[in-house]
Design a protein around this motif. Structure first.
Motif, PDB file in Angstrom:
ATOM      1  N   SER A   1       0.831  -1.229  -0.050  1.00 23.95           N
ATOM      2  CA  SER A   1       0.041   0.145  -0.136  1.00 23.95           C
ATOM      3  C   SER A   1       1.028   1.408  -0.061  1.00 23.95           C
ATOM      4  O   SER A   1       2.115   1.159   0.523  1.00 23.95           O
TER       5      SER A   1
ATOM      6  N   LEU B   1      -3.863   3.881  -1.663  1.00 20.43           N
ATOM      7  CA  LEU B   1      -3.922   2.754  -2.639  1.00 20.43           C
ATOM      8  C   LEU B   1      -3.136   1.641  -2.379  1.00 20.43           C
ATOM      9  O   LEU B   1      -2.163   1.560  -1.647  1.00 20.43           O
TER      10      LEU B   1
ATOM     11  N   THR C   1      -2.438  -3.009  -3.157  1.00 19.19           N
ATOM     12  CA  THR C   1      -2.878  -4.155  -4.034  1.00 19.19           C
ATOM     13  C   THR C   1      -2.165  -5.369  -3.043  1.00 19.19           C
ATOM     14  O   THR C   1      -1.626  -5.350  -2.024  1.00 19.19           O
TER      15      THR C   1
ATOM     16  N   VAL D   1     -16.413  -1.985  -6.073  1.00 20.63           N
ATOM     17  CA  VAL D   1     -15.195  -1.666  -5.755  1.00 20.63           C
ATOM     18  C   VAL D   1     -14.498  -2.565  -4.560  1.00 20.63           C
ATOM     19  O   VAL D   1     -15.270  -3.254  -3.831  1.00 20.63           O
TER      20      VAL D   1
ATOM     21  N   PHE E   1     -12.224  -3.783  -1.200  1.00 19.73           N
ATOM     22  CA  PHE E   1     -11.356  -3.046  -0.118  1.00 19.73           C
ATOM     23  C   PHE E   1     -10.645  -4.315   0.628  1.00 19.73           C
ATOM     24  O   PHE E   1     -11.428  -5.465   0.785  1.00 19.73           O
TER      25      PHE E   1
ATOM     26  N   TYR F   1      -8.562   0.643  -0.290  1.00 21.78           N
ATOM     27  CA  TYR F   1      -9.120   0.456  -1.581  1.00 21.78           C
ATOM     28  C   TYR F   1      -7.972  -0.306  -2.664  1.00 21.78           C
ATOM     29  O   TYR F   1      -6.860  -0.059  -2.536  1.00 21.78           O
ATOM     30  N   GLN F   2      -8.348  -1.297  -3.129  1.00 26.45           N
ATOM     31  CA  GLN F   2      -7.669  -2.464  -4.166  1.00 26.45           C
ATOM     32  C   GLN F   2      -8.072  -1.916  -5.520  1.00 26.45           C
ATOM     33  O   GLN F   2      -9.165  -2.503  -5.889  1.00 26.45           O
ATOM     34  N   ARG F   3      -6.920  -1.254  -6.149  1.00 24.41           N
ATOM     35  CA  ARG F   3      -7.446  -0.735  -7.595  1.00 24.41           C
ATOM     36  C   ARG F   3      -7.586  -1.981  -8.648  1.00 24.41           C
ATOM     37  O   ARG F   3      -8.710  -2.329  -9.391  1.00 24.41           O
TER      38      ARG F   3
ATOM     39  N   ALA G   1     -12.664   5.715  -2.837  1.00 24.14           N
ATOM     40  CA  ALA G   1     -12.669   4.811  -3.896  1.00 24.14           C
ATOM     41  C   ALA G   1     -13.551   5.675  -5.018  1.00 24.14           C
ATOM     42  O   ALA G   1     -14.250   6.570  -4.475  1.00 24.14           O
TER      43      ALA G   1
ATOM     44  N   SER H   1     -18.998   4.202  -7.584  1.00 26.52           N
ATOM     45  CA  SER H   1     -19.427   2.649  -8.028  1.00 26.52           C
ATOM     46  C   SER H   1     -20.860   2.380  -7.416  1.00 26.52           C
ATOM     47  O   SER H   1     -21.313   3.093  -6.680  1.00 26.52           O
TER      48      SER H   1
ATOM     49  N   ALA I   1     -19.984  -2.241  -3.183  1.00 24.90           N
ATOM     50  CA  ALA I   1     -18.432  -2.247  -2.553  1.00 24.90           C
ATOM     51  C   ALA I   1     -18.355  -3.734  -1.978  1.00 24.90           C
ATOM     52  O   ALA I   1     -19.393  -4.307  -1.227  1.00 24.90           O
TER      53      ALA I   1
END
Length: 271
Positions: free
Chosen positions: A72, A78, A80, A212, A214, A219-221, A253, A256, A259
């Motif tokens: 992160s 952000l 992943t 989206v 998380f 938040y995981q793009r 995020a 959307s 989530a």
């Protein structure tokens, strides 16, 4: 003769007053500040420079890649997870000074300060060392509480907005993949692709959109639902409408239709 003189004096007086008015007007114009045209783009907000961070997470002890590690960026908020080869990529991060953090169960978390060049890709290799466990000399007491304090999760589940799976629910259903758990949520569509990964979408009257994702509040793009190991799941929150998403998550995020929030068993404290 006197009449002609009076007329001449009247005309002279009028000409004198007209000259004074013209002179005053010219003086007023000269005193005005020069007019500068405003550029058409003056009201447009300044563009934000973005950057991309890619890299690999490996064990400092064995040199092997670590899959499933959470990476992160603190400033951009952000994050992943690394793939099966230990690689990761974070796109759309704010350029400039930032701190990247990586952690994985059984390892000491690691932080690295770096500078992300605008419109450039920064590559890093992040090392994780095994966590040191200190045991007492005479007495060892172990308390198992994998989820820690999850007051936020419990409070939101009591409000009745959304769909919630506790650790007990997950153990009872014993899903092979996280997407198997989500098949029970009304409004979610789970379709298995030929590669074995599942595509999770929300059905709407006019469109089909992706919720989206998380993980532990981040938040995981670029993360897919089945990128997370089902055995790592500690709790799951699902919101099938944008109006249901809690404000603290909606602010992190892009807009959307829903989530999915995963809480893992790695010692983090959701809520």
């Amino acid at each position: 003769m006197n009449l002609h003189r009076r007329r001449d004096r009247s005309h002279g007086l009028l000409r004198s007053q007209s000259c004074r008015v013209v002179a005053a007007s010219i003086l007023a114009v000269l005193l005005l500040p020069p007019w500068t045209p405003t550029p058409a783009h003056a009201q447009e907000p300044a563009a934000i420079d973005t950057a991309r961070l890619v890299g690999e997470v490996v064990s400092a002890k064995t040199g092997k890649a670590i899959a499933g590690a959470v990476v992160s960026l603190q400033r951009s908020r952000l994050g992943t997870m690394t793939d099966s080869s230990g690689n990761f990529a974070i796109s759309g991060a704010a350029a400039g000074q930032d701190t990247v953090e990586v952690w994985y169960a059984g390892y000491e978390s690691s932080r690295l300060q770096l500078f992300l060049e605008p419109d450039q890709t920064t590559r890093v290799v992040l090392l994780l060392g095994p966590a040191a466990i200190q045991l007492a000399d005479l007495h060892v007491e172990i308390q198992q509480n994998p989820l820690g304090i999850i007051a936020g999760f419990e409070q939101r589940s009591k409000q009745g907005i959304g769909h919630f799976f506790s650790r007990e629910d997950i153990e009872k259903r014993n899903p092979r993949y996280p997407s198997d758990l989500l098949r029970q949520v009304p409004g979610l569509r789970v379709r298995r692709s030929p590669s074995g990964r599942s595509n999770v979408t929300l059905a709407r009257r006019s469109e089909i959109c992706s919720p989206v994702i998380f993980v532990d509040g981040l938040y995981q793009r670029d993360l897919e639902v089945d990128d997370i190991l089902a055995t790592d799941l500690g709790a799951v929150e699902v919101y099938t409408a944008s109006s249901q998403i809690p404000g603290r998550f909606a602010s992190m995020a892009p807009a959307s239709c829903g989530a999915i929030i995963f809480w893992t068993r790695r010692g983090k404290r959701p809520g």
